[in-house]
Design a protein around this motif. Sequence first.
Motif, PDB file in Angstrom:
ATOM      1  N   THR A 193      65.144  78.717 -52.806  1.00  0.00           N
ATOM      2  CA  THR A 193      66.257  78.358 -53.682  1.00  0.00           C
ATOM      3  C   THR A 193      67.379  79.381 -53.630  1.00  0.00           C
ATOM      4  O   THR A 193      68.556  79.033 -53.748  1.00  0.00           O
ATOM      5  N   ARG A 216      64.730  78.301 -62.924  1.00  0.00           N
ATOM      6  CA  ARG A 216      65.954  78.598 -63.671  1.00  0.00           C
ATOM      7  C   ARG A 216      66.525  79.957 -63.254  1.00  0.00           C
ATOM      8  O   ARG A 216      67.733  80.119 -63.085  1.00  0.00           O
ATOM      9  N   LEU A 271      68.082  79.686 -59.650  1.00  0.00           N
ATOM     10  CA  LEU A 271      69.370  78.994 -59.668  1.00  0.00           C
ATOM     11  C   LEU A 271      70.449  79.871 -60.291  1.00  0.00           C
ATOM     12  O   LEU A 271      71.598  79.880 -59.838  1.00  0.00           O
ATOM     13  N   GLU A 311      70.545  73.723 -55.565  1.00  0.00           N
ATOM     14  CA  GLU A 311      69.785  72.651 -56.192  1.00  0.00           C
ATOM     15  C   GLU A 311      69.114  71.755 -55.155  1.00  0.00           C
ATOM     16  O   GLU A 311      68.003  71.261 -55.379  1.00  0.00           O
ATOM     17  N   ALA A 367      65.148  71.167 -54.842  1.00  0.00           N
ATOM     18  CA  ALA A 367      64.573  69.822 -54.836  1.00  0.00           C
ATOM     19  C   ALA A 367      63.731  69.596 -53.590  1.00  0.00           C
ATOM     20  O   ALA A 367      62.651  68.992 -53.643  1.00  0.00           O
ATOM     21  N   ARG A 408      64.007  65.451 -60.418  1.00  0.00           N
ATOM     22  CA  ARG A 408      65.295  65.304 -61.095  1.00  0.00           C
ATOM     23  C   ARG A 408      65.226  65.874 -62.514  1.00  0.00           C
ATOM     24  O   ARG A 408      66.129  66.592 -62.965  1.00  0.00           O
ATOM     25  N   LEU A 442      65.012  69.798 -62.406  1.00  0.00           N
ATOM     26  CA  LEU A 442      66.306  70.425 -62.136  1.00  0.00           C
ATOM     27  C   LEU A 442      67.213  70.362 -63.359  1.00  0.00           C
ATOM     28  O   LEU A 442      67.970  71.298 -63.629  1.00  0.00           O
ATOM     29  N   GLY A 491      70.355  72.871 -63.506  1.00  0.00           N
ATOM     30  CA  GLY A 491      70.931  72.655 -62.187  1.00  0.00           C
ATOM     31  C   GLY A 491      72.062  71.644 -62.226  1.00  0.00           C
ATOM     32  O   GLY A 491      72.079  70.729 -63.061  1.00  0.00           O
ATOM     33  N   ARG A 492      73.009  71.784 -61.305  1.00  0.00           N
ATOM     34  CA  ARG A 492      74.145  70.867 -61.225  1.00  0.00           C
ATOM     35  C   ARG A 492      73.754  69.584 -60.492  1.00  0.00           C
ATOM     36  O   ARG A 492      73.118  69.640 -59.451  1.00  0.00           O
ATOM     37  N   PRO A 527      71.522  66.932 -60.731  1.00  0.00           N
ATOM     38  CA  PRO A 527      70.137  66.812 -60.242  1.00  0.00           C
ATOM     39  C   PRO A 527      69.904  65.565 -59.395  1.00  0.00           C
ATOM     40  O   PRO A 527      69.192  65.618 -58.389  1.00  0.00           O
ATOM     41  N   ALA A 582      71.259  66.083 -55.960  1.00  0.00           N
ATOM     42  CA  ALA A 582      70.448  67.063 -55.233  1.00  0.00           C
ATOM     43  C   ALA A 582      69.181  66.423 -54.683  1.00  0.00           C
ATOM     44  O   ALA A 582      68.777  66.691 -53.545  1.00  0.00           O
TER      45      ALA A 582
END
Length: 656
Positions: A39, A93, A96, A149, A153, A168, A171, A176-177, A179, A182
Amino acid sequence: MSTYSRPRPPADRSRHHVERAEAALIGHYARLVRLAYLTLPPALGRHRRVLAAHGTVQRSLRGVRRGRGGPALPAQRGESSSDYAWVRLRVLRGALAEGTRTGWWPPRLSARHALPPRLPAVLGLRLFPRAGGAGELALDQALSEVRPEVRAAFALLLLDGLPSEAVRAELAQADGRDPGGAVRAAERLRSAHEDAGALLRSEEFDPCTVHTRPTDLIRRRRRARFAAMTGALAVLTCTALAVTSGPPDQGRTAAPVAGPGSAVVDPARLVRAGHGSWADSARVDFTVWPARGSRAGDRALLGRALGAWASPAGDVTVSAASGTTAVPPSAPARLLYAGEADGDAVVLLHDGQRLARYTEPGPGGGGRALDLARADNADVTSAAAVALTRGGGSVRYLTAPWIATAATRDLLDPDAPAHALEVAADGVTPAVPRPMAGGGCGESWPALQLRSSRRIVERHSFLVTDLGDLSPVHLTYTPPPGRGAPARQPREATSGPALVSWARSVCLLRGMRGTGVRAVNDWAFAEQDLPEEGGRAVWTCTRVGTWRGPGDILVRFRPPARALTAPGTVVARRADTAACGRFGQHLVAQARWRAPSGRWYVLAAGSRAVTRIETAGSVRETSAGTTLAVPAGREAPVAVSGLTRDGDTLRALGTG
């Protein structure tokens, strides 16, 4: 209906719950570190990324207290997997957040909240995971081009086996932006790479199994000397200021102001990479080539080379490869090489988008020359070698610092072994034969077989050949589809079948010299048993990719032949097309063939996604599968089309 349940807070935050969380972290430590490593931003470099991955996992329980007031821990009841899921969410978390920066934050530094010294810390050594094969390298490059992200994933889908809906949700909980986007991107990435799960579990992506190397010892000594000199200078400066009695502005003079563009012609402003930076970089291309050559410190030579690029004089012959601009660089260039080769002084520069080779001939050798060629988005293979000099039917290369061995081989003789080359310490090869100039193919077609260092990829050998540009052309091969096998990807053309295929294809390259070719892939997209026991034919699509981006294709029908190098029949040519590439993987082609009995047939074949082929016109026939053979007169008009499993109709290439 979703079966995914998010980790819930406990009713009691006791010592028992904290110990369960710690046990989950320790029991799944390697798994969690791999997730964090995948990640985290590849721009950190492998060394920083390994340490950051371990640090992210080790700090995931920060703030958890054995008592009230701490963050939520997993509920006491339920399976032990809930403890792991809770810790995994905190690791995700943190990973990211590590990649979250504002626009002004330097990309090669960790996130701002990670600036204070943290454990684990390593001094004097560089750490990096063990290198994998070509498949792992391709996957690593693909992962470096997507956002964090998507990488997260991808790891959750393949390593943890979570369904898309659960990924999903995970994330989203990890802040996460996008999800959903991603997960969709990760699924596309999975479908594009054969055996993606096995590749992701390899040692290439295992930050718990690492190699160690010392840091740049020369740079370390220079920094120590610089620190000592700086300290001494500071003492002298303070002493001088203390005894200065004049007014503050006395004796000041204005600093000289550089004129426009002066930085690009100043040898002191040339960018020079460290000698070991290629082994600890997410980018393996010209940006990590160190400055090599016996004249890398010759400021006069470097100044003339930069001046010739910025404003060539009348005695400088400037040539630019197809699609390459000859404008001066907009910023200081990178020095790759400056030295002597075959009696000439040669300087090799890179401005991030182009290569520039400046040549000063020896006494009586004529005028100076500047050759330019595109080199944007180069990689481990297309940045593996550069032609330093050519002449007398030979070429001398400068190889990349990650090239461990080099050899030559004849592509027209696939059974002949490769001949090892003695490469100099600065990466310069001996003069090696190059393909015959002109329109012929000759009796041999020399190619360079290179092997990458194990520090970046295991068991990775590949072929390049000279077509007259600064960078040699990378040759790859895609084998025929296997029964029930996933879609084949281009691979290095060093295996026996690949060499046999290229023996029948390489002469097609003779008309592509000096056209800015970057790579050529020979794709055997179908095999067909010919009527009347005519043997087994191979349908190939040879795709020529250029540095400009567009690609040309040649589709051939190759029946059995006595000559090992017989190229077969070219049935179709297309220019500036996506066919036979990443975005054009479905194909149908047709050709006329005369059987040993003298009877003529219309033959057709499609790639692996084709489920039915049919003809129209003077002959109407339908065949289930990827091939068709139907008797037809030599001049009878016949149109062929194919249907894919997705319902798309493909019009056949070729003449029928």
